[in-house]
Design a protein around this motif. Sequence first.
Motif, mmCIF file in Angstrom:
data_model
loop_
_atom_site.group_PDB
_atom_site.id
_atom_site.type_symbol
_atom_site.label_atom_id
_atom_site.label_comp_id
_atom_site.label_asym_id
_atom_site.label_seq_id
_atom_site.Cartn_x
_atom_site.Cartn_y
_atom_site.Cartn_z
ATOM 1 N N GLU A 69 49.455 33.013 52.979
ATOM 2 C CA GLU A 69 50.048 30.914 53.148
ATOM 3 C C GLU A 69 50.410 31.489 54.926
ATOM 4 O O GLU A 69 49.535 30.086 55.161
ATOM 5 C CB GLU A 69 51.379 30.317 52.390
ATOM 6 N N ALA A 70 51.520 32.005 55.126
ATOM 7 C CA ALA A 70 51.880 31.498 56.574
ATOM 8 C C ALA A 70 51.406 31.863 57.071
ATOM 9 O O ALA A 70 51.519 31.254 58.195
ATOM 10 C CB ALA A 70 53.390 31.759 56.342
ATOM 11 N N GLY A 95 47.087 43.264 49.730
ATOM 12 C CA GLY A 95 46.700 43.185 48.155
ATOM 13 C C GLY A 95 47.255 42.014 47.808
ATOM 14 O O GLY A 95 47.239 40.872 48.466
ATOM 15 N N LEU A 96 47.931 42.427 46.326
ATOM 16 C CA LEU A 96 48.607 40.559 45.840
ATOM 17 C C LEU A 96 49.478 40.952 45.066
ATOM 18 O O LEU A 96 49.828 41.965 44.432
ATOM 19 C CB LEU A 96 46.859 41.214 44.809
ATOM 20 N N ASP A 97 50.111 39.772 44.693
ATOM 21 C CA ASP A 97 51.201 39.975 44.332
ATOM 22 C C ASP A 97 51.455 38.375 43.719
ATOM 23 O O ASP A 97 51.794 37.348 43.518
ATOM 24 C CB ASP A 97 52.833 39.977 45.153
ATOM 25 N N TYR A 98 51.237 38.953 42.315
ATOM 26 C CA TYR A 98 50.887 37.412 40.806
ATOM 27 C C TYR A 98 52.301 37.991 40.390
ATOM 28 O O TYR A 98 52.486 36.923 39.457
ATOM 29 C CB TYR A 98 50.321 37.724 40.207
ATOM 30 N N SER A 103 52.589 33.085 47.872
ATOM 31 C CA SER A 103 51.275 31.974 48.701
ATOM 32 C C SER A 103 50.868 32.487 47.168
ATOM 33 O O SER A 103 50.153 32.697 46.361
ATOM 34 C CB SER A 103 50.966 33.227 49.900
ATOM 35 N N PRO A 104 49.760 30.839 47.339
ATOM 36 C CA PRO A 104 48.291 30.800 45.967
ATOM 37 C C PRO A 104 47.716 31.800 46.576
ATOM 38 O O PRO A 104 47.367 33.065 47.525
ATOM 39 C CB PRO A 104 47.856 30.186 47.036
ATOM 40 N N ARG A 105 47.235 32.342 45.205
ATOM 41 C CA ARG A 105 46.708 33.651 44.917
ATOM 42 C C ARG A 105 45.319 33.595 45.725
ATOM 43 O O ARG A 105 44.819 34.421 46.635
ATOM 44 C CB ARG A 105 45.662 33.993 44.018
ATOM 45 N N GLU A 106 44.422 32.473 46.206
ATOM 46 C CA GLU A 106 43.123 31.878 46.664
ATOM 47 C C GLU A 106 43.365 32.814 47.777
ATOM 48 O O GLU A 106 42.509 33.735 48.390
ATOM 49 C CB GLU A 106 42.837 31.082 46.824
ATOM 50 N N ASP A 136 42.275 42.146 38.999
ATOM 51 C CA ASP A 136 42.012 41.189 40.043
ATOM 52 C C ASP A 136 42.458 42.740 41.372
ATOM 53 O O ASP A 136 41.018 42.823 41.974
ATOM 54 C CB ASP A 136 42.500 39.885 40.644
ATOM 55 N N THR A 137 43.402 43.283 41.307
ATOM 56 C CA THR A 137 43.421 44.876 42.448
ATOM 57 C C THR A 137 42.407 45.597 42.747
ATOM 58 O O THR A 137 41.239 45.975 43.533
ATOM 59 C CB THR A 137 44.560 45.361 42.638
ATOM 60 N N VAL A 138 41.380 45.761 40.790
ATOM 61 C CA VAL A 138 41.204 46.812 40.705
ATOM 62 C C VAL A 138 39.677 46.028 40.906
ATOM 63 O O VAL A 138 38.925 47.116 41.463
ATOM 64 C CB VAL A 138 41.571 47.603 39.510
ATOM 65 N N SER A 139 39.512 45.411 40.438
ATOM 66 C CA SER A 139 37.664 45.101 40.003
ATOM 67 C C SER A 139 37.771 44.529 42.267
ATOM 68 O O SER A 139 36.650 44.731 42.462
ATOM 69 C CB SER A 139 38.280 43.217 40.066
ATOM 70 N N MET A 140 38.529 44.396 43.108
ATOM 71 C CA MET A 140 38.320 44.310 43.654
ATOM 72 C C MET A 140 38.128 45.011 45.359
ATOM 73 O O MET A 140 36.804 45.263 45.881
ATOM 74 C CB MET A 140 39.131 43.280 45.145
ATOM 75 N N LEU A 141 38.940 45.869 44.663
ATOM 76 C CA LEU A 141 38.624 47.637 45.062
ATOM 77 C C LEU A 141 37.118 48.213 45.338
ATOM 78 O O LEU A 141 36.652 48.628 45.706
ATOM 79 C CB LEU A 141 39.558 48.295 44.826
ATOM 80 N N GLN A 142 37.022 48.077 43.903
ATOM 81 C CA GLN A 142 36.136 48.274 43.140
ATOM 82 C C GLN A 142 34.428 48.078 43.517
ATOM 83 O O GLN A 142 33.484 48.228 44.056
ATOM 84 C CB GLN A 142 35.773 48.453 41.892
ATOM 85 N N ALA A 143 35.339 46.943 43.355
ATOM 86 C CA ALA A 143 33.281 45.930 44.119
ATOM 87 C C ALA A 143 33.729 45.860 45.588
ATOM 88 O O ALA A 143 32.355 46.296 46.290
ATOM 89 C CB ALA A 143 33.873 44.288 43.995
ATOM 90 N N GLU A 144 34.267 46.270 46.263
ATOM 91 C CA GLU A 144 34.712 46.102 48.320
ATOM 92 C C GLU A 144 34.189 47.420 48.367
ATOM 93 O O GLU A 144 32.988 48.015 49.101
ATOM 94 C CB GLU A 144 35.540 45.208 48.225
ATOM 95 N N TYR A 145 34.638 48.590 47.320
ATOM 96 C CA TYR A 145 33.564 49.585 48.095
ATOM 97 C C TYR A 145 32.666 50.203 48.060
ATOM 98 O O TYR A 145 31.967 50.831 48.313
ATOM 99 C CB TYR A 145 34.801 51.037 47.231
ATOM 100 N N GLN A 146 32.137 49.535 46.771
ATOM 101 C CA GLN A 146 30.769 49.445 46.871
ATOM 102 C C GLN A 146 29.669 48.947 47.646
ATOM 103 O O GLN A 146 29.030 49.279 48.122
ATOM 104 C CB GLN A 146 29.813 48.576 45.053
ATOM 105 N N LYS A 147 29.771 48.228 48.973
ATOM 106 C CA LYS A 147 29.889 47.160 49.919
ATOM 107 C C LYS A 147 30.087 48.572 51.058
ATOM 108 O O LYS A 147 29.545 49.063 51.986
ATOM 109 C CB LYS A 147 30.238 46.549 50.502
#
Length: 261
Positions: A69-70, A95-98, A103-106, A136-147
């Motif tokens: 966010e900053a 990465g992601l820290d929930y 910072s907001p997730r988006e 979300d970490t796994v899904s984003m990594l897997q989806a991006e790795y396919q690209k």
Amino acid sequence: MLVDSHCHLDYLERDGQDLDAVVERARDAGVETLVTISTKLSGFPQVLAIAERYDNVYCTVGVHPHEAEAEPDVTSEQLVELAQHEKVIGIGETGLDYFYEHSPRELQQRSFLAHIEAARQTQLPLIVHTRDADDDTVSMLQAEYQKGAFPGVIHCFSSTQELAEKSVEIGFMISLSGIVTFKKAEEIRDTVRALPVESLIVETDSPYLAPIPHRGKKNEPAFVAHTANCVAELKGMDPENFARASSENFYRLFGKARATL
């Protein structure tokens, strides 16, 4: 010889530590290489200056999810440009820290994607921080790795065996901190026992998470030896053999560091 694949020397310096002494103690403990990690672009010049000060210290460039966010406008182009410096050997940490959600997730996700693209373009390892965000970490990594493929590491692993295994499936390494030595970390130790040695490296994340027998004290790179000895025992290996294996894993992942040896 060992490698501390993830430390924050700028934080140690901020806290009044003599970095010359910190680096020397690391050498005395058999830690030959240190990677000091960027957590925000506004602080990157200081991180880079520390890496330039020592021949055995490298750094990364990136924005921690807490800082998304900053510093919401980080782009892959910025990261790629800054990563051209010879001392910059990785992208992140990101990465992601929930858990804390500073910072907001988006915004965390948007920043994560920019870092992934930079890792893809540079082929420098992506240093991933994930807490309470496995799905979300796994899904984003897997989806991006396919690209398009990119190397990376799950730093300071403290999550599930599923996250570790799915990360290893796409070629990521798992970095283990002092947490693996903590009494209540049996689930993490079970995961380490199940993972291939070829996928393991070690870190301190100093000044945080000092391993036993230093728990409760300010952590520093020299203490990575205790983490490495714990992992060696879990893998049924002689400490020297694990030190050699984990260092080889590090240089295989962080090839830019090997190139300057």
